[in-house]
Design an enzyme around this catalytic site. Structure first.
Site, PDB file in Angstrom:
ATOM      1  N   SER A 157       0.787  -1.242   0.000  1.00  0.00           N
ATOM      2  CA  SER A 157       0.000   0.000   0.000  1.00  0.00           C
ATOM      3  C   SER A 157       0.814   1.284   0.000  1.00  0.00           C
ATOM      4  CB  SER A 157      -0.961   0.004   1.197  1.00  0.00           C
ATOM      5  OG  SER A 157      -2.043  -0.864   0.959  1.00  0.00           O
ATOM      6  N   LYS A 196       0.021   3.856  -2.605  1.00  0.00           N
ATOM      7  CA  LYS A 196      -1.003   4.897  -2.474  1.00  0.00           C
ATOM      8  C   LYS A 196      -0.417   6.293  -2.310  1.00  0.00           C
ATOM      9  CE  LYS A 196      -4.228   1.451  -0.865  1.00  0.00           C
ATOM     10  NZ  LYS A 196      -4.621   0.588   0.248  1.00  0.00           N
ATOM     11  N   SER A 207      -6.277   3.377   4.204  1.00  0.00           N
ATOM     12  CA  SER A 207      -5.720   2.504   3.162  1.00  0.00           C
ATOM     13  C   SER A 207      -6.806   1.835   2.337  1.00  0.00           C
ATOM     14  CB  SER A 207      -4.802   1.433   3.789  1.00  0.00           C
ATOM     15  OG  SER A 207      -3.857   0.978   2.860  1.00  0.00           O
TER      16      SER A 207
END
Length: 386
Positions: free
Chosen positions: A63, A66, A118
């Site tokens: 993640s 991101k 997230s």
């Protein structure tokens, strides 16, 4: 004496580094003992690398992807854009903010859901809003990462970081990405958000950042962070922190556990804050080399070990060098050089204008000046005698 006044805009960030200023994984007991497979500490103001371990090895970011999705969206769309959630976004797997098909959400709210909680569904919604599909968004974002930020070892196949064998980056690229994003106030506001109320069509709650150094185990000076995990990537962590004149970025990749990732991060932050400092050279500082004076038109920053002495000087090649007590180069800046014909163009931002008239050497100019002054004195004496 000739005088060169440099009026062009200096690129403050100095990326000329030498091996002695980059600390890598060794048996030196004074260096961090990092368990994560890859790690890096970068000073955000100067971009200098203070420590690295396998920082150029391609790995899975999970993640931490991101961070790229967020800064790309912020720079290419308006935060008050209204996004309609698709069925594909609604059905995205993994961590979510439980968006509903047909729900209308602002881009700003999606970015908060993306970075704070997230949310993978928020990532897909952002991608579809900007480029029409996840595939097109990934292609667009990769071009942006390479052309705008200068990443060379990154390829993203989606906006969220769910595993794909070709979805790769490096610790160094992630540090560069984070450094770039940190310059954006909107990004940092979201990146450092600890909690916020979330009112959606199917989910009303309070979101809390997943990054423990921001909330559960606060670390002095932490300004933002992002966590990541998929089995193939292990635990990934990106952290920013600032104390006084030092602004650090720490990235760890492929940690076996959260505890290991956080222990490595704290150790690396401590290492940076305890051993380094960033110093500024004020605007319009003068440096001399031979018959020339060089003037910095803007503030100039460099990072060095706190216990080392540095020398700052300009050599005959018109390059400003910062070296330590051993003569090792820490940073450098090449003052721009222009031809004599260009020095008469004051509107040119790259002008370097001579103190003496073009085409006249300093010795001739001084000779003419002495002759002129002598003549003036003689004239005044003769006038009084008359």
């Amino acid at each position: 004496m000739k005088k060169l006044s440099v009026v062009s805009t200096i690129l403050i960030m100095i990326n000329t580094l030498i091996v002695s200023s980059v600390f890598s994984k060794t048996d030196d007991p004074s260096l961090p003992n990092v368990s994560s497979e890859a790690a890096i500490v970068m000073e955000a103001t100067t971009g200098e690398i203070l420590y690295e371990k396998n920082a150029q090895s391609q790995m899975y970011p999970a993640s931490l992807t991101k961070i790229a999705t967020a800064i790309y969206a912020i720079e290419n769309r308006k935060l008050n854009d209204v996004v309609t959630i698709s069925k594909k976004a609604r059905n995205t797997e993994g961590t979510r903010v439980y968006l509903e098909e047909g729900e209308q959400v602002t881009l700003e709210k999606l970015l908060l859901g993306l970075l704070v909680n997230s949310g993978n569904d928020a990532g897909v919604a952002i991608a579809e809003h900007i480029s029409g599909s996840v595939e097109l968004f990934s292609a667009d974002m990769n071009l942006y990462l390479e052309d705008v930020i200068g990443l060379r070892n990154t390829n993203f196949e989606n906006p969220h970081g769910l595993f794909d064998p070709e979805h790769v980056t490096t610790a160094e690229d992630l540090a560069k990405l984070t450094r770039y994003a940190m310059k954006n106030d909107e990004f940092m506001k979201i990146f450092g958000t600890k909690e916020l109320p979330w009112n959606g069509e199917s989910w009303d709650t309070t979101l809390y950042t997943h990054h423990k150094l921001l909330r559960e185990k606060p670390y002095e000076g932490v300004t933002g962070g992002k966590t990541g995990f998929v089995p193939e990537a292990g635990v990934t962590l990106a952290t920013t922190a600032k104390r006084e004149n030092l602004n650090l970025i720490v990235v760890t990749l492929k940690s076996d556990t959260e505890a290991e990732a956080y222990a490595d991060t704290v150790q690396l932050l401590d290492f940076g804050f305890e051993n380094f400092e960033t110093v500024s050279i004020p605007k319009e500082s003068s440096f001399f080399a031979g018959d020339f004076e060089y003037i910095t038109p803007s503030v100039f920053f460099y990072t060095h070990q706190a216990d080392e002495q540095v020398t700052i000087a300009v050599k005959e090649d018109e390059k400003l060098r910062i070296t330590n007590q051993n003569g090792a180069l820490l940073s450098s800046y090449q003052f721009p050089v222009v031809s004599a014909s260009e020095t008469n163009l004051p509107s040119n931002p790259e002008d370097v204008r001579p103190f003496f008239p073009p085409g006249i050497s300093s010795s001739i100019y001084l000779f003419l000046l002495v002759v002129g002054l002598s003549g003036l004195v003689y004239y005044r004496v003769r006038k009084k005698q008359l």
